[in-house]
Design an enzyme around this catalytic site. Sequence first.
Site, PDB file in Angstrom:
ATOM      1  CG  ASP A  27      -2.019   1.022   1.159  1.00 34.87           C
ATOM      2  OD1 ASP A  27      -2.257   1.578   0.076  1.00 34.87           O
ATOM      3  OD2 ASP A  27      -2.645   1.279   2.196  1.00 34.87           O
ATOM      4  CG  HIS A 220      -5.768   0.557   6.321  1.00 31.33           C
ATOM      5  ND1 HIS A 220      -4.871  -0.352   5.800  1.00 31.33           N
ATOM      6  CD2 HIS A 220      -5.583   1.697   5.623  1.00 31.33           C
ATOM      7  CE1 HIS A 220      -4.169   0.229   4.835  1.00 31.33           C
ATOM      8  NE2 HIS A 220      -4.590   1.479   4.704  1.00 31.33           N
ATOM      9  CG  HIS A 222      -5.318   6.644   4.544  1.00 34.40           C
ATOM     10  ND1 HIS A 222      -4.724   6.832   3.324  1.00 34.40           N
ATOM     11  CD2 HIS A 222      -5.538   5.304   4.645  1.00 34.40           C
ATOM     12  CE1 HIS A 222      -4.580   5.673   2.713  1.00 34.40           C
ATOM     13  NE2 HIS A 222      -5.075   4.727   3.498  1.00 34.40           N
ATOM     14  CB  CYS A 253      -6.094   5.307  -2.338  1.00 34.50           C
ATOM     15  SG  CYS A 253      -7.210   4.288  -3.331  1.00 34.50           S
ATOM     16  CG  ASN A 262      -1.347   3.812   4.419  1.00 36.22           C
ATOM     17  OD1 ASN A 262      -2.522   3.496   4.426  1.00 36.22           O
ATOM     18  ND2 ASN A 262      -0.563   3.603   3.359  1.00 36.22           N
TER      19      ASN A 262
END
Length: 324
Positions: A27, A220, A222, A253, A262
Site C-alpha cells: 500500500d 486501517h 489515513h 490510494c 497511511n
Amino acid sequence: MSEGLPMRVPAEGLPQRVRIHEVGPRDGLQNESAVVPVEVKAEFVHRLAEAGLRTVEATSFVHPRWVPQLADAEELYPRLADLPEDVSLPVLVPNARGLQRALALGVRSAAVFASATESFAQANLNRTVAGALEMFAPVVAEATASGVPVRGYLSMCFGDPWEGPVPVARVVDVCKELLSMGCSELSLGDTIGVATPGQVTALLHALGEAGIPAGRLAVHFHDTYGQALANTLAALQYGVTTVDASAGGLGGCPYARSATGNLATEDLVWMLRGLGVETGVDLDRLVATSTWMAGALGRPSPSRTVQALAGKTPDDARARPKES
C-alpha cells in the site's frame, strides 16, 4: 538512546500487545510514480522484518496495467524466501487469476479489497459492491480450500469523496458478507482519512451488536486530518488488537486523490510504547529503515517520529546486518 524512547505510562483498558500489519511495501509503494527497483523492494521487506515486524504485506497480484508499481510481484516474492517462517507475507489478490499467480509461488496468506460504497467500487474495481463481492466469493473459497487464509479489506468505511459520510449500517452489511464468504479478518479502512474517534467507536459498537467481535477486526487509518492515532487509540480501547500501518507514513490510494499517507508505523510504535503496549518492534531499526527508504525515494519521510529521531539512531541500527 533515552531521548529516542517515550516514557512508559500504561493506561487502563488497552490490550497488552498489538499486532502491527505493515503495509508499506504494498500500500505504501503502490502509488509511487517512479518504479521502485525490485531489489529495493526486497531490501525494504527484509529490513522491516529485521526491525521486528512479523506481518509485512509484500505486494499485489493485480494486473500490471492497473498498478504498474507492483508489476514485479512474481520477481519479488521469491526474493523473500529466506525470511524466517514466523514472518507472514500476505499479498493482495483482486481476482481468481491473481490468486492463481500467488498460489503458484507458494503464498501462505492473501487479501481481497472490497468497498463499502458504490462510487469507490466502480472507481477501484469497475463493479458494483454486490458485483465485487460476487467476484471475491470463489477467490476466498479457493484460497481457503488451499490452506491460505484471506483477509478482507473494506475501504470507505467512514467517508467517501463522492458520496460523503457512509452509513454505519451499510458498512456492517458488507462486513457480514465478507465474513460469511470465509474471510478470516476484516480491515476497516478510513481511505480518505475523515474519521474521528466517535465514528470509530460507533462503527465498532455496531459491528459488535451484529455479532462481529473486535478479535476479527483490524483498523486501517489515513492521516489526512491528523486523526489516525486518535482513531487508533479509540479502536484499541474498544478491544481491537491489529492495526495497519505503513513504515515512514508512505502511501495513498490511486483511485481516491484525497487519500494521503497511511498512519506511520513509527508514530504508532512511539504511542504504543509510551502506553506500555508491546509490539515486538525495534523502533531504532524501523526509523533507520524508513530513513533509508526515504533516501531511495528521494524525499523526506512524512512520519513525525522519523523526522524527530533521524540522525539519532545508533550506528548499529542503520544498516541491514550482513549474512553470516
